[in-house]
Design an enzyme around this catalytic site. Structure first.
Site, short mmCIF file in Angstrom:
data_model
loop_
_atom_site.label_atom_id
_atom_site.label_comp_id
_atom_site.label_asym_id
_atom_site.label_seq_id
_atom_site.Cartn_x
_atom_site.Cartn_y
_atom_site.Cartn_z
N ASP A 32 44.84 27.26 47.64
CA ASP A 32 44.48 26.21 48.59
C ASP A 32 43.04 25.74 48.44
O ASP A 32 42.56 24.93 49.25
CB ASP A 32 44.76 26.65 50.03
CG ASP A 32 44.03 27.93 50.41
OD1 ASP A 32 43.14 28.36 49.65
OD2 ASP A 32 44.35 28.52 51.47
N ASP A 37 49.04 37.25 40.18
CA ASP A 37 48.82 36.54 38.91
C ASP A 37 48.83 37.49 37.73
O ASP A 37 49.34 37.16 36.65
CB ASP A 37 47.54 35.70 38.95
CG ASP A 37 46.32 36.48 39.42
OD1 ASP A 37 46.44 37.69 39.71
OD2 ASP A 37 45.22 35.88 39.50
N HIS A 92 37.08 28.88 41.17
CA HIS A 92 35.76 29.08 41.76
C HIS A 92 34.99 30.20 41.05
O HIS A 92 33.80 30.38 41.30
CB HIS A 92 35.90 29.43 43.24
CG HIS A 92 36.59 30.73 43.48
ND1 HIS A 92 37.97 30.85 43.47
CD2 HIS A 92 36.12 31.98 43.71
CE1 HIS A 92 38.30 32.11 43.70
NE2 HIS A 92 37.20 32.81 43.84
#
EC number: 2.4.1.222
Length: 334
Positions: free
Chosen positions: A150, A240, A264
């Site tokens: 998100d 993941d 990020h």
């Protein structure tokens, strides 16, 4: 003497007749040369054969984009995504969360899915959501599964262009690793106390990754109907990493590293400003690292647009009703 001469003449005539017959016979054809063999497939090479048909047919609705979020992020993060890139890909995008939100449900409709997973950020909760994402994708019948977080901005056009260069029938696992080396994990063997060491690459979920339907179907024994969570327990890794374990460690397929996905975790200011609009995903540093954003100018100040997502969106889609008119001008990059 004449008798001997006659015998010799007859012999010569017979020999001449044999030679004449031999000369009239067709010459034997040379033996056929062996057919050339196709080279053995290179496991590290990106498959490119027979893609023309798929490229022409790949449509936006062939792609299933799963956005992983949590109830506490519905306001600060998810509304920004709904305002920007999701508004350009509403039928492709499915939001996977962990709590009911009637207001968000009105905006997203059936595209919002409550996984009923725990809202606590644990390995088990993350794997629970990925398990639901996988099952919903398989159920959808679409050609491509792409997972993002998100805090990602997805460029739907760049994503479609990238996926169009591959066949969804082949084993395609596409993304960006967060490490510069394969991860090493301990694989616990079921039914015994023994364990193995496995090494594999994985695409970080924070940058987003994509799986072809052909590969996703092969993952089914370890991923479908809750199997994903038990597979994750074998290596005790988050979602993941578990995807990478199934793809590389169990199926022997390979991650195709792509520089077009961004999380990020990287220094986003190093991304050339002229290349920002060509990327598939972008991200931002958040409160703990507010200066880690892409270097893009526009009509919004850093204070107005701290993630730079609105600025990127208005450069990509200047016709958006809330974008300033001057954004449609000449150059917007610094």
């Amino acid at each position: 003497m004449s008798r001997v001469r006659r015998v010799l003449c007859r012999a010569c005539l017979a020999l001449a007749a044999v030679l004449a017959v031999l000369l009239l016979l067709p010459l034997p054809l040379p033996l056929p040369l062996p057919l050339p063999r196709a080279p053995a497939p290179d496991p590290g090479r990106v498959p490119t054969g027979s893609l023309t048909l798929e490229v022409s047919r790949l449509q936006p609705d062939d792609v299933f984009i799963a956005v992983k979020t949590t109830r506490k992020n519905h306001g600060p993060r998810l509304r920004l995504l709904l305002r920007t890139w999701i508004s350009r890909a509403p039928r492709q995008t499915f939001i996977f969360t962990d709590g009911d939100d009637p207001e968000l449900q009105l905006l997203a409709g059936s595209q919002m899915i409550n996984t009923n997973c725990s809202a606590v950020r644990t390995r088990q909760a993350l794997c629970c959501k990925m398990s639901v994402e996988y099952d919903k994708f398989i159920e959808s019948g679409r050609k491509w599964f792409c997972h993002v977080d998100d805090d990602n901005y997805v460029n739907p056009k760049s994503l479609l262009h990238l996926l169009s260069t591959f066949s969804s029938n082949q084993d395609i696992y596409l993304g960006r690793p967060s490490l510069d080396h394969p991860i090493e994990a301990t694989e616990r063997v079921q039914g015994g106390g023994t364990s193995n060491t496995v090494k594999f690459w994985f695409a970080t979920g924070g940058a987003g990754f994509c799986l072809s339907r052909g590969l996703a179907l092969k993952m089914s024994p370890w991923a479908s109907l809750g199997s994903f969570m038990s597979t994750a327990e074998r290596v005790r890794l988050p979602d993941d990493c578990t995807v990478g374990y199934i793809v590389e460690g169990l199926l022997g397929a390979r991650l195709l590293h792509s520089p077009l996905f961004h999380s990020h975790l990287e220094n986003l200011q190093k991304l050339p400003s002229g290349a920002v609009l060509q990327q598939v995903t972008l991200s931002y540093g958040g409160p703990e690292n507010p200066h880690n954003v892409v270097n893009v100018a526009g009509s919004f100040s850093i204070r107005q647009d701290p993630t730079r997502f609105q600025s990127v969106h208005c450069l990509l889609y200047p016709d958006t009703h809330w974008c300033p008119m001057k954004n449609r001008g000449k150059e917007a990059f610094q």
